[in-house]
Design an enzyme around this catalytic site. Structure first.
Site, short mmCIF file in Angstrom:
data_model
loop_
_atom_site.label_atom_id
_atom_site.label_comp_id
_atom_site.label_asym_id
_atom_site.label_seq_id
_atom_site.Cartn_x
_atom_site.Cartn_y
_atom_site.Cartn_z
N CYS A 83 0.83 -1.20 0.00
CA CYS A 83 0.00 0.00 0.00
C CYS A 83 0.87 1.26 0.00
CB CYS A 83 -0.92 -0.01 1.23
SG CYS A 83 -1.94 1.46 1.30
N LYS A 122 2.01 -9.75 0.68
CA LYS A 122 1.67 -9.15 -0.61
C LYS A 122 2.54 -7.92 -0.78
CE LYS A 122 -2.17 -7.36 -3.36
NZ LYS A 122 -2.49 -5.95 -3.13
N ASN A 194 -0.44 -10.53 -9.30
CA ASN A 194 -1.53 -9.56 -9.20
C ASN A 194 -1.20 -8.31 -10.02
OD1 ASN A 194 -2.15 -6.89 -7.07
ND2 ASN A 194 -3.88 -8.05 -7.89
C1 LIG Z 1 -9.97 1.08 -3.59
C2 LIG Z 1 -8.81 0.12 -3.49
C3 LIG Z 1 -8.37 -0.28 -2.25
C4 LIG Z 1 -7.30 -1.17 -2.13
N1 LIG Z 1 -6.94 -1.61 -0.89
C5 LIG Z 1 -5.97 -2.56 -0.77
C6 LIG Z 1 -5.68 -3.15 0.48
O1 LIG Z 1 -6.31 -2.87 1.51
N2 LIG Z 1 -4.70 -4.09 0.52
C7 LIG Z 1 -4.02 -4.48 -0.62
O2 LIG Z 1 -3.16 -5.35 -0.54
N3 LIG Z 1 -4.28 -3.93 -1.79
C8 LIG Z 1 -5.24 -3.00 -1.91
N4 LIG Z 1 -5.55 -2.49 -3.13
C9 LIG Z 1 -4.75 -2.91 -4.31
C10 LIG Z 1 -5.34 -4.16 -4.95
O3 LIG Z 1 -5.38 -5.22 -4.03
C11 LIG Z 1 -4.48 -4.61 -6.13
O4 LIG Z 1 -3.20 -4.94 -5.67
C12 LIG Z 1 -4.35 -3.54 -7.20
O5 LIG Z 1 -5.57 -2.87 -7.43
C13 LIG Z 1 -3.86 -4.18 -8.51
O6 LIG Z 1 -4.66 -5.28 -8.87
P1 LIG Z 1 -5.92 -5.15 -9.87
O7 LIG Z 1 -5.40 -4.53 -11.14
O8 LIG Z 1 -6.40 -6.56 -10.05
O9 LIG Z 1 -6.91 -4.27 -9.20
C14 LIG Z 1 -6.63 -1.63 -3.28
C15 LIG Z 1 -7.09 -1.23 -4.54
C16 LIG Z 1 -8.17 -0.37 -4.65
C17 LIG Z 1 -8.66 0.03 -6.03
#
Ligand SMILES: Cc1cc2nc3c(=O)[nH]c(=O)nc-3n(C[C@H](O)[C@H](O)[C@H](O)COP(=O)(O)O)c2cc1C
Length: 319
Positions: A83, A122, A194
């Site tokens: 994060c 992660k 991811n």
């Molecule tokens: C609104 C929002 C909140 C997120 N909160 C977290 C979180 O609490 N922990 C985490 O590991 N990743 C968080 N992420 C990141 C996602 O888990 C992911 O790693 C990132 O969006 C890339 O993957 P994607 O393209 O499949 O979305 C968040 C993403 C978004 C959009």
């Protein structure tokens, strides 16, 4: 995902795919130790298999929280090292820990010493000026000394100064090849990829190179994708023939939540996209988003919203 994968969303997501591993939002150790613990640890038994994600960097606090999570019945505990938000950086939480692999290893070791369930991490492929595959390799090399066996890699780096969290999910380029290479370097580790995955075809392509895939935004904003996961990735039947059935099956849970006093909109916000792209889907969404917060809104608001949706070849309903 913070603000998204709360227990109301997860309960719905689980109904759409029985086999996917679900994750909570990140919960900081401070929130668990000093905040409303019951609220953070609450989930519906149907949500299993369910991982809880912790944010923190104090090994003792993380161990204490890991114990709480295992006692609460979670199936996995994940440490957030991805994060990029300022708020968490100030507390040494999230992606800034990429610069401190030894500390991450200590945290994971302390957590694993406390619990029997898997403790996973992660993380990003790097931060700021860190460039190239070697950075990622070095991070994993050090962190695996903790005994951690599962690494979920968001395949882009995070820029901690100058980019917002949203930009940090879009602007730094995806480097899937680094994650593939990581699996080659550490075949004994479970490597999960991811970032940016939008289709199950893409999942299948990645699964030829790595052990698993994690979907964030697509799983949330396109929940019908989850209905395809069991047949396509697990060779199991989909729990529902059509998304209307899924929403109907959710109504009893929704009713229980309303009886407990949860505002309707807190729950139905997670159902807004389920009919996206289908005939009447827009009217459904508008009805629900306009009406769910009005006085007197209730179960019927969702039922009425669904009336707008006209699905081709709906299975005949038995009365
Ligand atoms: C609104 C929002 C909140 C997120 N909160 C977290 C979180 O609490 N922990 C985490 O590991 N990743 C968080 N992420 C990141 C996602 O888990 C992911 O790693 C990132 O969006 C890339 O993957 P994607 O393209 O499949 O979305 C968040 C993403 C978004 C959009």
């Amino acid at each position: 995902m913070m603000e998204l994968t709360d227990r109301f969303y997860r309960r719905f997501a689980r109904s759409l795919s029985q086999h996917t591993l679900l994750y909570t939002e990140m919960i900081t150790t401070g929130a668990l130790i000093h905040g409303d613990r019951q609220r953070f640890l609450r989930y519906d038994p149907s949500e299993h298999p369910l991982a809880i994600q912790l944010g923190g960097s104090n090994p003792k606090d993380l161990a204490l929280c890991a114990r709480m999570c295992e006692d609460a019945g979670f199936d996995e505990i994940n440490l957030n090292v991805g994060c990029p938000s300022d708020r968490v950086q100030n507390n040494m939480i999230g992606a800034c820990l990429m610069a401190h692999p030894q500390l991450v290893a200590e945290c994971l070791a302390a957590m694993q010493a406390e619990v029997d369930i898997p403790v996973t991490v992660k993380h990003r492929i790097g931060i700021d000026e860190q460039e190239g595959y070697e950075v990622l390799h070095h991070f994993v090399e050090q962190v695996r000394q903790s005994g951690c066996k599962t690494f979920i890699v968001h395949a882009r780096k995070a820029i901690l100064q100058g980019l917002s969290p949203k930009e940090n999910r879009e602007i730094p380029p995806l480097r899937y090849e680094y994650v593939y290479q990581l699996k080659q370097s550490f075949p004994e580790l479970e490597i999960i990829l991811n970032g940016g995955i939008k289709t199950l075809d893409e999942c299948q392509t990645h699964l030829q190179q790595v052990d698993g895939v994690m979907l964030g935004r697509e799983a949330y904003y396109n929940p019908r994708l989850l209905m395809e996961v069991d047949p396509v990735l697990f060779a199991q039947p989909s729990p529902f023939q059509c998304p209307k059935q899924a929403v109907q099956a959710y109504l009893p849970f929704l009713q229980e939540c309303l009886q407990e006093g949860v505002p309707l909109g807190h729950i139905t916000r997670h159902l807004l996209s389920i009919f996206q792209g289908l005939p009447g889907g827009r009217l459904y969404r508008r009805h629900l988003s306009e009406q769910a917060h009005r006085p007197g809104a209730g179960l019927h608001t969702l039922v009425d919203a669904m009336e707008h949706v006209r699905l081709p070849q709906q299975p005949t309903e038995t009365k």
